[in-house]
Design a protein around this motif. Structure first.
Motif, PDB file in Angstrom:
ATOM      1  N   HIS A 101       4.287  -9.587  -5.145  1.00  0.00           N
ATOM      2  CA  HIS A 101       3.013  -9.815  -4.419  1.00  0.00           C
ATOM      3  C   HIS A 101       2.624  -8.458  -3.760  1.00  0.00           C
ATOM      4  O   HIS A 101       3.603  -7.440  -3.341  1.00  0.00           O
ATOM      5  N   ILE A 102       1.164  -8.421  -3.537  1.00  0.00           N
ATOM      6  CA  ILE A 102       0.612  -6.969  -2.951  1.00  0.00           C
ATOM      7  C   ILE A 102      -0.589  -7.452  -2.211  1.00  0.00           C
ATOM      8  O   ILE A 102      -1.115  -8.702  -2.355  1.00  0.00           O
ATOM      9  N   SER A 103      -0.778  -7.213  -1.004  1.00  0.00           N
ATOM     10  CA  SER A 103      -2.073  -7.333  -0.338  1.00  0.00           C
ATOM     11  C   SER A 103      -2.385  -5.717  -0.125  1.00  0.00           C
ATOM     12  O   SER A 103      -1.768  -4.897   0.218  1.00  0.00           O
ATOM     13  N   ILE A 104      -3.596  -5.481   0.068  1.00  0.00           N
ATOM     14  CA  ILE A 104      -4.409  -4.285   0.206  1.00  0.00           C
ATOM     15  C   ILE A 104      -5.154  -4.199   1.488  1.00  0.00           C
ATOM     16  O   ILE A 104      -6.007  -4.943   1.729  1.00  0.00           O
ATOM     17  N   ASP A 105      -5.172  -3.388   2.343  1.00  0.00           N
ATOM     18  CA  ASP A 105      -5.814  -3.237   3.481  1.00  0.00           C
ATOM     19  C   ASP A 105      -7.096  -2.870   3.395  1.00  0.00           C
ATOM     20  O   ASP A 105      -7.469  -1.778   2.306  1.00  0.00           O
ATOM     21  N   GLY A 106      -8.389  -3.300   3.936  1.00  0.00           N
ATOM     22  CA  GLY A 106      -9.702  -2.964   3.837  1.00  0.00           C
ATOM     23  C   GLY A 106      -9.848  -1.224   4.001  1.00  0.00           C
ATOM     24  O   GLY A 106     -10.853  -0.735   3.360  1.00  0.00           O
ATOM     25  N   GLU A 107      -9.072  -1.016   5.005  1.00  0.00           N
ATOM     26  CA  GLU A 107      -9.002   0.602   5.401  1.00  0.00           C
ATOM     27  C   GLU A 107      -8.811   1.518   3.986  1.00  0.00           C
ATOM     28  O   GLU A 107      -9.471   2.534   4.473  1.00  0.00           O
ATOM     29  N   ILE A 108      -8.411   1.061   3.079  1.00  0.00           N
ATOM     30  CA  ILE A 108      -8.214   1.814   1.994  1.00  0.00           C
ATOM     31  C   ILE A 108      -9.614   2.369   1.473  1.00  0.00           C
ATOM     32  O   ILE A 108      -9.860   3.624   0.823  1.00  0.00           O
ATOM     33  N   GLN A 109     -10.576   1.819   1.767  1.00  0.00           N
ATOM     34  CA  GLN A 109     -12.077   2.408   1.552  1.00  0.00           C
ATOM     35  C   GLN A 109     -12.285   3.556   2.013  1.00  0.00           C
ATOM     36  O   GLN A 109     -13.076   4.775   1.514  1.00  0.00           O
ATOM     37  N   GLU A 110     -11.534   4.199   3.124  1.00  0.00           N
ATOM     38  CA  GLU A 110     -11.720   5.540   3.666  1.00  0.00           C
ATOM     39  C   GLU A 110     -11.422   6.564   2.647  1.00  0.00           C
ATOM     40  O   GLU A 110     -12.015   7.722   2.802  1.00  0.00           O
ATOM     41  N   ILE A 111     -10.688   6.271   1.751  1.00  0.00           N
ATOM     42  CA  ILE A 111      -9.932   7.340   0.823  1.00  0.00           C
ATOM     43  C   ILE A 111     -10.416   7.062  -0.689  1.00  0.00           C
ATOM     44  O   ILE A 111     -10.099   8.090  -1.378  1.00  0.00           O
ATOM     45  N   LEU A 112     -11.027   6.210  -0.998  1.00  0.00           N
ATOM     46  CA  LEU A 112     -11.791   5.880  -2.307  1.00  0.00           C
ATOM     47  C   LEU A 112     -12.701   6.678  -2.423  1.00  0.00           C
ATOM     48  O   LEU A 112     -13.673   6.935  -1.916  1.00  0.00           O
TER      49      LEU A 112
END
Length: 86
Positions: free
Chosen positions: A75-86
């Protein structure tokens, strides 16, 4: 790597319904081989992997277990803060 980070995050959001929600890695719709290759690559980069939370949920079918950098993961979850590097 055949898929870029933005594409992977889009697949995750479609499967999980939002950031921070645990979802089966298999639900991302990639082949077993591609999934392991993509996550092995991304897991090596701290600036990306810090937003990823991989887990091995007990009792999953062997077909749903992915070996990512030598560790079984389901399983995986991804933090919303990843948007900073997209």
């Amino acid at each position: 790597m055949t898929m870029n980070l933005k594409e992977l995050v889009a697949k995750y959001l479609a499967a999980a319904g939002g950031y921070g929600k645990q979802t089966p890695i298999a639900s991302l719709g990639m082949s077993h081989e591609e999934t392991e290759r993509v996550f092995d690559f991304l897991d090596e980069d701290y600036h990306i992997s810090r937003f990823f939370h991989l887990r091995d949920v007990a009792g999953e079918s062997p077909a749903l277990i992915f070996e990512i950098n030598g560790f079984p993961q389901t399983h995986i979850s991804i933090d919303g803060e990843i948007q900073e590097i997209l």
